[in-house]
Motif scaffolding. Structure first.
Motif, short mmCIF file in Angstrom:
data_model
loop_
_atom_site.label_atom_id
_atom_site.label_comp_id
_atom_site.label_asym_id
_atom_site.label_seq_id
_atom_site.Cartn_x
_atom_site.Cartn_y
_atom_site.Cartn_z
N PHE A 62 48.36 41.87 46.93
CA PHE A 62 47.42 40.40 46.55
C PHE A 62 45.48 41.10 46.99
O PHE A 62 44.98 41.42 46.89
CB PHE A 62 47.28 39.50 45.68
N THR A 118 47.39 49.30 41.47
CA THR A 118 46.85 49.33 40.93
C THR A 118 47.31 49.03 39.45
O THR A 118 46.87 48.49 38.54
CB THR A 118 45.47 50.39 40.84
N ARG A 154 49.88 46.39 38.72
CA ARG A 154 49.22 45.88 38.20
C ARG A 154 48.28 45.35 36.61
O ARG A 154 48.46 44.35 36.18
CB ARG A 154 48.06 45.30 39.27
N ARG A 155 47.77 46.75 36.68
CA ARG A 155 46.80 46.68 35.22
C ARG A 155 48.47 46.50 34.07
O ARG A 155 47.53 45.67 33.39
CB ARG A 155 46.92 48.20 34.96
N PHE A 171 49.23 42.70 33.36
CA PHE A 171 48.30 41.98 32.75
C PHE A 171 48.38 42.16 31.71
O PHE A 171 48.01 41.35 30.53
CB PHE A 171 47.11 42.42 33.35
N GLU A 172 48.24 43.60 30.94
CA GLU A 172 49.04 43.82 29.50
C GLU A 172 50.07 42.76 28.89
O GLU A 172 49.70 42.72 27.73
CB GLU A 172 48.60 45.30 29.00
N ARG A 230 48.55 39.85 28.36
CA ARG A 230 47.83 40.11 26.91
C ARG A 230 48.58 39.99 25.47
O ARG A 230 48.05 39.17 24.61
CB ARG A 230 47.21 40.92 27.08
N ASP A 261 40.35 32.44 25.63
CA ASP A 261 40.13 33.22 25.79
C ASP A 261 40.34 34.18 27.34
O ASP A 261 40.87 34.37 28.12
CB ASP A 261 39.07 33.55 26.51
N TYR A 303 41.06 37.32 28.43
CA TYR A 303 40.60 37.73 29.55
C TYR A 303 40.77 36.96 31.09
O TYR A 303 41.21 37.06 32.20
CB TYR A 303 39.42 38.96 29.46
N LEU A 304 39.49 35.64 30.12
CA LEU A 304 39.63 34.77 31.85
C LEU A 304 40.73 33.85 31.91
O LEU A 304 41.13 33.83 32.76
CB LEU A 304 38.56 33.67 31.11
N THR A 305 41.77 34.41 30.79
CA THR A 305 42.97 33.05 30.86
C THR A 305 43.89 33.76 32.05
O THR A 305 44.66 33.67 32.74
CB THR A 305 43.30 32.39 29.46
N THR A 348 42.92 34.31 35.64
CA THR A 348 43.32 33.38 35.96
C THR A 348 44.74 32.65 36.53
O THR A 348 44.54 31.86 37.89
CB THR A 348 42.33 31.77 35.11
N ILE A 349 45.47 32.86 35.44
CA ILE A 349 47.13 32.72 35.91
C ILE A 349 47.25 33.53 36.86
O ILE A 349 47.53 33.23 38.01
CB ILE A 349 47.38 33.16 34.28
N ARG A 377 45.62 35.33 39.00
CA ARG A 377 45.21 34.46 40.61
C ARG A 377 45.61 33.91 40.98
O ARG A 377 45.91 33.67 42.60
CB ARG A 377 43.69 34.62 40.61
N MET A 378 45.86 32.54 40.59
CA MET A 378 46.70 31.32 40.96
C MET A 378 48.02 31.60 41.28
O MET A 378 48.44 31.04 42.27
CB MET A 378 46.46 30.51 39.92
N ARG A 396 40.76 27.84 44.98
CA ARG A 396 41.20 29.00 45.27
C ARG A 396 41.10 29.54 43.71
O ARG A 396 40.42 30.92 43.81
CB ARG A 396 43.27 29.02 45.18
N THR A 436 38.22 32.47 43.71
CA THR A 436 38.92 33.97 43.77
C THR A 436 38.25 34.50 42.53
O THR A 436 37.65 35.52 42.35
CB THR A 436 40.50 34.01 43.36
N PRO A 482 42.27 44.92 34.60
CA PRO A 482 43.06 45.83 33.57
C PRO A 482 42.07 46.32 31.98
O PRO A 482 42.69 46.20 30.63
CB PRO A 482 44.29 45.67 33.00
N TYR A 484 29.91 37.16 31.41
CA TYR A 484 31.03 36.11 30.90
C TYR A 484 29.42 35.57 31.66
O TYR A 484 28.97 36.01 32.59
CB TYR A 484 31.45 35.84 31.27
N PHE A 512 34.59 27.05 30.46
CA PHE A 512 36.36 28.34 30.78
C PHE A 512 37.00 26.95 32.08
O PHE A 512 38.49 26.47 32.07
CB PHE A 512 36.38 29.40 31.44
N PHE A 550 39.70 24.07 31.64
CA PHE A 550 41.27 24.76 32.47
C PHE A 550 41.75 23.25 33.07
O PHE A 550 43.08 22.97 33.19
CB PHE A 550 41.45 25.69 33.17
#
Lengths: 229, 229
Positions: free
Chosen positions: A118, A134, A137-138, A141-142, A145, A162, A164-166, A169-170, A172-173, B172, B176, B188, B195, B203, B207
Motif C-alpha cells: 500500500f 498495480t 490491486r486493479r 478492485f474489480e 465492484r 457509489d 467507486y467511492l465505496t 474507501t473500503i 483504503r480503510m 485515515r 487518504t 482501476p 466528484y 458520501f 458513511f
DNA sequence: GTCTATAAGTAGATAGAC
DNA sequence: GTCTATCTACTTATAGAC
C-alpha cells in the motif's frame, strides 16, 4: 592407507544460503514497512543480518529483487482471494463479508508485506518490474465492484451506492487499518488498547454494511463468512 | 550637478527572494506529495525553479526547513479547526458533520500539504524538529473523541461505539481520501469519474453517520454544518 | 558464502566569486 | 541572488581473494 574419516568440522557459524536469504527478507520487510523502500539502504539490511553489504549480492542481484521477493506472492494472493470470493455461488452480502474478513486476516498475518504494497503504490505505478502489483490491486478492485453491483441488483444493498467511492474507501480503510493494527500508528492513546482480529473484523464489517445495506435491512444479522478454499 | 534620476533598469530576469522562495515551496510540495520527502533531492527542487542546487541554500538553510515551511501551518490549522469545532455549543452530530466537512475542505484545498502530513507521519514521529506535527494530530484525535463521547452520552450515537477504532478509521479515511481525490490513486477505472466536493462530503458524512448513529435514527436528516469561524 | 577493496555515482551542504 | 566549484559522506553494485 588413508586416515580414518575425520569428524565433520564444526560449522556453527556457517549459515545456509536459504537461511540467510530468509533472514535478509525478514529484515527487509521490517525496514521497508517501517521506513519505506527508498529510505532503506542495503548496508542497513546487511548490518541487520551481520554480513557486509557486498555479501548481500550473493543472495540477491539488486535491491529491487529483495522487494520483489517480499511483495510478489502477497499481491498475487490478494488478487486470487478477491476473484475467487467474488465468484462464489452465495449472495452478495455474504461474499462482501467473506472478502472483507479474508483480506483483514491476510493483511494482519502478512502485515509488513501488505503495508509495503500500500505505502509504495506510487513507486510500483511508475515501475515496469512492479507493474504486476498495480494490476493485482486493479483486479481486486474489480472483484469488489462485481460484489457490490450484484448486491445492489438483488436489493441487498442500496441502489444508489457509489461503487467507486465505496470500494476505494473500503480498500483504503482495510489497507491502512492493517498497518495501524500492528504498528500503533502513533495514535493519541494513553492506554494502548489491544484488539483481537475478531473484534477488528466485526468493527469493519459493521462499518461497511451499515453504509451500504438497503434501507430497512439495518437490523438483520450479519452473515457468516463463507468458505472459499 | 547630479544626473537626472535614471529609469530603473529592466529586471525581467531578476526574481525577488520571496517569489523564488514561493516557487521552491510549490515545487517541493508537489514532489514531496508525489514521491515522498526522502525520495526528493534538493537538485530536483533547484531544477524545477531553474537555479542550481547551491543557490537553493540562499533561501533555506536545510532540506528539512523546506518541509517545515510546507507542513507547519496546515498541521496547526488542523488542530485549531478540531478544537474549535469540538467546543461549539451545538449538538454532537452537528459538530461531527461540521468537523468532517471542514477537514475535507481543508484537505482538498491544501491537498499536497495534508498528503505529506499523512504520508510522512512515521518520519515526523522520529524527528524532534517535526514533533509538533504528531502533537497536532493527537489534539485533533482528542477533539474527535470529545464529539463522539458527547454524542453517545446524549443518545445521538450508539452507546457501544468503539471510540478508538472509529476515530482512527475516520481520520485515515479522510486523509487518504483527500490524497486520492486529486491524485487519482492509480485506481482501476476506465472512465475517470469526477466528484464535486459536495458529493464527496455527502458520501463521507453518510458513511460515518450510518455507522455511529443510534438505532432508529437512520432516517433522520443530515444536520447542516455549523459556522465555526 | 563472506570477506576486502573499490568503482561510479549521488546525496546534502558550503565557500567565495560575481 | 545566483553561479562555479567542491567537500564529505553515503549510495548501489562489482571483482576477486579466501
Amino acid at each position: 592407507m588413508s586416515e580414518p574419516t575425520p569428524a565433520p568440522p564444526a560449522r556453527r557459524t556457517r549459515i545456509a544460503a536459504q537461511d540467510r536469504r530468509d533472514l535478509i527478507l525478514a529484515a527487509a520487510a521490517r525496514r521497508f514497512a517501517e521506513f519505506g523502500f527508498e529510505a532503506t539502504t542495503v548496508r542497513q539490511l546487511a548490518d541487520d543480518v551481520n554480513i557486509l553489504s557486498g555479501s548481500l549480492y550473493h543472495h540477491f542481484a539488486t535491491k529491487e529483487d529483495i522487494l520483489d521477493a517480499i511483495v510478489r506472492q502477497p499481491a498475487l494472493d490478494q488478487r486470487d482471494r478477491a476473484l475467487r470470493i467474488a465468484a462464489l455461488p452465495v449472495d452478495a452480502e455474504t461474499r462482501a463479508v467473506t472478502l472483507l474478513e479474508a483480506d483483514l486476516v491476510a493483511f494482519t498475518e502478512r502485515q509488513e508485506a501488505y503495508a509495503i504494497i500500500f505505502a509504495e503504490r506510487k513507486f510500483f505505478r511508475r515501475s515496469d518490474q512492479f507493474h504486476f502489483v498495480t494490476l493485482a490491486r486493479r483486479d481486486a478492485f474489480e472483484a469488489w465492484r462485481t460484489i457490490l453491483r450484484d448486491g445492489a441488483e438483488a436489493g441487498q444493498f442500496r441502489a444508489d451506492v457509489d461503487l467507486y467511492l465505496t470500494i476505494s474507501t473500503i480498500m483504503r480503510m482495510l489497507n491502512t487499518g492493517a498497518d495501524w493494527y500492528r504498528n500503533e500508528d502513533g495514535s493519541p492513546i494513553d492506554v494502548m488498547k489491544s484488539y483481537s482480529l475478531e473484534e477488528l473484523g466485526n468493527f469493519y464489517k459493521g462499518f461497511v454494511l451499515s453504509s451500504i445495506r438497503a434501507p430497512g435491512r439495518a437490523g438483520e444479522p450479519m452473515p457468516q463468512a463463507a468458505a472459499f478454499d
